[in-house]
Design an enzyme around this catalytic site. Sequence first.
Site, PDB file in Angstrom:
ATOM      1  N   ASP A 184      -5.969   9.779   0.097  1.00  0.00           N
ATOM      2  CA  ASP A 184      -6.364   8.381   0.355  1.00  0.00           C
ATOM      3  C   ASP A 184      -7.773   8.177   0.905  1.00  0.00           C
ATOM      4  O   ASP A 184      -8.236   7.047   0.963  1.00  0.00           O
ATOM      5  CB  ASP A 184      -5.401   7.692   1.338  1.00  0.00           C
ATOM      6  N   ASP A 408       7.722   6.833   4.382  1.00  0.00           N
ATOM      7  CA  ASP A 408       6.309   6.469   4.278  1.00  0.00           C
ATOM      8  C   ASP A 408       5.814   5.760   5.529  1.00  0.00           C
ATOM      9  O   ASP A 408       4.609   5.721   5.792  1.00  0.00           O
ATOM     10  CB  ASP A 408       6.076   5.547   3.084  1.00  0.00           C
TER      11      ASP A 408
END
Length: 674
Positions: A184, A408
């Site tokens: 990311d 998550d």
Amino acid sequence: MAPGRVRPPPERIPSVSAQLLSRLRTAAAAVALSAASVLPIATAQSAHAAAARVDNPYVGAGVYVNPEWSARAAAEPGGTAVSDQPTAVWLDRIAAINGVNGSMGLRAHLNAAVAQSQAAGRPVVFQVVVYDLPGRDCAALASNGELGPTEIGRYRSEFIDPIATILADPAYASLRIVTTIEIDSLPNLVTNAGGTATATPQCDTMKANGNYVTGVGYALAKLGAIPNVYNYIDAGHHGWLGWDSNLGPAVDVLKQAATASGSTVADVQGFIVNTANYSALKEPNFTIDDTVNGTSVRQSKWVDWNRYVDETTYAKAFRDKAVAAGFDANIGMLIDTSRNGWGGAGRPAGPGPKTSVDAYVDGGRIDRRFQTGNWCNQSGAGLGERPKAAPEAGIDAYVWVKPPGESDGASSAVANDEGKGFDRMCDPTYTGNARNNNNMSGALPNAPLAGHWFSAQFQELLKNAYPPVGGGGGTTDTTAPTAPTGLTATAATSSSVSLAWTAATDNVGVTGYDVYRGATLVASTSATSYTDSGLSAATAYSYTVRARDAAGNVSAASAALAVTTPGSGGGGGSAGCTATYRISSDWGAGFNADVTVTNTGASATKGWKVTWTFAGNQQVTNLWNGAVTQSGSAVTVLNAGYNGAIAAGGSTGFGFGASYSGANTVPTLTCTAS
């Protein structure tokens, strides 16, 4: 949604609670040495011998089964059906290097990987996620990490340096160590910083101070200096970077990082996409080129002018652009398929109605999220393709980097000492923001902190797996099939060899065969025959075949067969190069194909040419990474300016789209090099 407004998948941090470890420690120990890999085997190798560097680390190797994850999965109802699958080890904070709250540290995992390699008598791939940049995860809140935006010195000395020291230990030289570098981070600099509509102050800070770029470069340089380490940089996913305005800049940022802090592109083995995300591997019911009543699929609300509809097409395009930008022509892609299966009762059986472009796409898409920007604990998701080596040209492997069943992010605020905040995208009641075009979050309720075990999610993934998971607890068969026998060459031309063999037998049934040319896996097939094409004239080749069964066991190799191809005489080969042709998708009226060009000479090429003649009415409509001319059924492709030079033994490639009607047989290729 406008290009660049899609949210990346932020928090993917495995961690283990002390209470859970106490319950599962015995089970973890039991699977540490016995868990079997699902990837193909090429040759046995002592775990004490240094592993020779290979082009694709997954070919001819097993992959480490993390005993901690395996034990948690096996403790779930039906979980033993998948608990022997290989998953990655995550290093998400400095303390994780030595283990947190009684969990295994890096050395403990590496020791277990060596033991698995010794027990299986084959090389093993050890997968590790390196994830602790300063100011990490600048566009989300579920886990911003322990290091502040300016703490690049601590990142180098307390995180990367100790990891490098451990990985370089000669005790682990026989392993193939695959790193996923800082998920990311770099894509955030493209879409969420520098004046974009979705920019955040933290991402602006990280772009300004350069610590993402220099930090990734430092990690690549330190880890890439270790001979048996293979670095893969995170490259987002198609629903994040698939627009033209994002993809090119993303490649540029990754190239900048790959040449920062002493790193070079030689320290990069490839890239990984869809890390810990849910984007479909392949959308079977529509393509980006489809139209409905004259309206392009790209204009649908779901696709929203994106250039790609799934991860396979995106991964291949990213690879092509990276090679064009100066990365090595042999780089490969990894695709995380741990949670992108999208099976179950909600999976469409075919295309949607052609009443409108939105009805067509929404009725046929297998990705059932509200929007491709949704990243947290998605409802309805399923396990995807099981880990597999070299499934397609340019794809090094399907992998499970995100361990299925690990959250998550928390669905509500939870006090913790792990640096993990609360992101509303993990709240099932959240109605969204600009990054997901103000859609509902689609998250499951009652989720724990990022990385903590989430039983309800694991059960959802099992239920919706595609390919489906077998009923009950799976098979416990450990008996390998018999080796195939009677391997013969039924035909040979200057460019191909046709093989046949006698079927193997097995307790639970043979599901397929792996064909090896030398030590290289060239095909996996359910038939007892295979034609190996794109060979050189007047060249000796050696073949072996192994059988696979329904439990994932692999047989010993068949007796080796040596075959020498005839002289050229106008056939499909030359002294300088060979070319192989592979149809990657075919929808009846058109198809896409990939061609790999390999230098078979002793020195680098200056240029190459591939020619063939279609047997039918195929017409090339567009081609990338080369220059094409077609006259009738005869096709000639010349190298592009950037890929004519191929090192001895190296490869490059090109791809194309074509239209046709009737039969679509694979032509015989001729390759010449200068």
